[in-house]
Design a protein around this motif. Structure first.
Motif, PDB file in Angstrom:
ATOM      1  N   MET A   1       0.850  -0.564  -0.183  1.00 49.05           N
ATOM      2  CA  MET A   1      -0.145  -0.225   0.026  1.00 49.05           C
ATOM      3  C   MET A   1       0.643   0.891   0.102  1.00 49.05           C
ATOM      4  SD  MET A   1      -3.061   0.345   2.538  1.00 49.05           S
ATOM      5  CE  MET A   1      -4.502  -0.776   2.170  1.00 49.05           C
ATOM      6  N   THR A 112       5.275   4.455   2.776  1.00 54.66           N
ATOM      7  CA  THR A 112       4.918   3.164   2.788  1.00 54.66           C
ATOM      8  C   THR A 112       4.968   2.876   3.650  1.00 54.66           C
ATOM      9  OG1 THR A 112       5.846   1.006   1.605  1.00 54.66           O
ATOM     10  CG2 THR A 112       7.118   2.928   1.643  1.00 54.66           C
ATOM     11  N   ASN A 139      -5.135   3.335 -12.810  1.00 54.41           N
ATOM     12  CA  ASN A 139      -5.315   2.845 -11.832  1.00 54.41           C
ATOM     13  C   ASN A 139      -4.405   3.376 -10.963  1.00 54.41           C
ATOM     14  OD1 ASN A 139      -8.020   1.245 -12.030  1.00 54.41           O
ATOM     15  ND2 ASN A 139      -7.221   0.270 -13.724  1.00 54.41           N
ATOM     16  N   GLY A 141      -1.978   3.708  -7.349  1.00 57.26           N
ATOM     17  CA  GLY A 141      -1.813   3.026  -5.862  1.00 57.26           C
ATOM     18  C   GLY A 141      -2.611   4.152  -5.327  1.00 57.26           C
ATOM     19  N   CYS A 142      -2.293   5.767  -5.928  1.00 57.15           N
ATOM     20  CA  CYS A 142      -3.034   6.671  -4.802  1.00 57.15           C
ATOM     21  C   CYS A 142      -2.060   8.428  -5.248  1.00 57.15           C
ATOM     22  CB  CYS A 142      -1.774   6.839  -3.340  1.00 57.15           C
ATOM     23  SG  CYS A 142      -2.366   8.252  -2.843  1.00 57.15           S
ATOM     24  N   TYR A 154       2.336   4.528  -8.115  1.00 56.60           N
ATOM     25  CA  TYR A 154       1.963   3.151  -8.756  1.00 56.60           C
ATOM     26  C   TYR A 154       3.093   1.949  -7.635  1.00 56.60           C
ATOM     27  CZ  TYR A 154       0.049   5.305 -12.868  1.00 56.60           C
ATOM     28  OH  TYR A 154      -1.097   5.918 -13.354  1.00 56.60           O
TER      29      TYR A 154
END
Lengths: 154, 84
Positions: A1, A112, A139, A141-142, A154
């Motif tokens: 994440m 992270t 898309n 990751g944030c 990503y």
């Protein structure tokens, strides 16, 4: 994440008056306020620390499902190393590693929970008017958006 | 102070920091500062400082944590007013 946060420094200048009485006390711990007071550029340090807190919160919020506004509970520490601004943000017993880039017009932090992952994050920063037409389809990751800047990681 | 009176006093404060939108025009107890009103999170602090001034109260960090919606803000304001 992963988490990220971009601050458009020109917008921040007009949008937020952090010198307002009481402002810093609501966001920063005494230790963080010392970093701001002793920084070469106080404006820059305010937004470095703020973007660290925001980037870490974006992960923490997903992990814990806790939604709140408690910036003083997010404790930043910073280390300069080879021109890189590495740091960490702790929220209770949870720790997030951060890396911040400071450019003339913006500050950007990635975060992270896994130390080794920080070097593996890829960053794409777009400035207006060159934003991708439909960034949601990428898309990331944030996603972080402030002023002229859109940051995808990503 | 009733909820309506509090909202009436809150609206100009919120309007200072929220971009113009239908959600702002229809400001109500359910409005969420960030999700509905698109307020920048750094400006939440300004809202809280303005609320402290307008209502003559002090909002500690534990109370501030909850203030992400109009409803939660009303609750905190009422609680702090009752302590005066």
């Amino acid at each position: 994440m992963i988490g990220n946060d971009v601050v458009d420094l020109d917008l921040a200048k007009v949008q937020s008056n952090w010198r307002r009485k009481g402002y810093l006390d609501k966001i920063f711990s005494p230790a963080e306020q010392t970093l701001i007071a002793t920084a070469d550029c106080a404006d820059e340090m305010v937004w470095i620390l703020w973007s660290m807190k925001e980037a870490a919160y974006k992960i923490d919020n997903r992990i814990t499902s806790i939604r709140n506004f408690a910036p003083t509970n997010l404790a930043c520490s910073l280390a300069f190393y080879n021109d890189e601004l590495n740091g960490s943000v702790s929220i209770q017993d949870r720790l997030y590693f951060t890396k911040t880039s400071v450019l003339p017009n913006y500050v950007h932090t990635i975060a992270t929970p896994v130390y080794n992952q920080i070097t593996k994050i890829s960053i794409e920063i777009y400035s207006q008017p060159n934003h991708p037409i439909d960034y949601k389809s990428l898309n990331a990751g944030c996603v972080s958006h402030h002023g002229r800047y859109l940051a995808l990681v990503y | 102070m009733s909820n309506e009176e509090i909202i009436h006093k809150l609206k100009p404060i919120i309007t200072t920091y929220a971009p113009a939108s239908a959600a702002l025009e229809n400001l109500n107890e359910e409005s969420d500062f960030i999700k509905d009103l698109n307020i920048n999170s750094a400006n939440l602090v300004d809202i809280i400082l303005d609320v402290e001034e307008a209502f003559g109260i002090t909002i500690d960090n534990t109370s501030m944590e909850k203030m992400l919606t109009v409803k939660a803000s009303i609750e905190v304001i009422k609680e702090k007013l009752s302590e005066k």
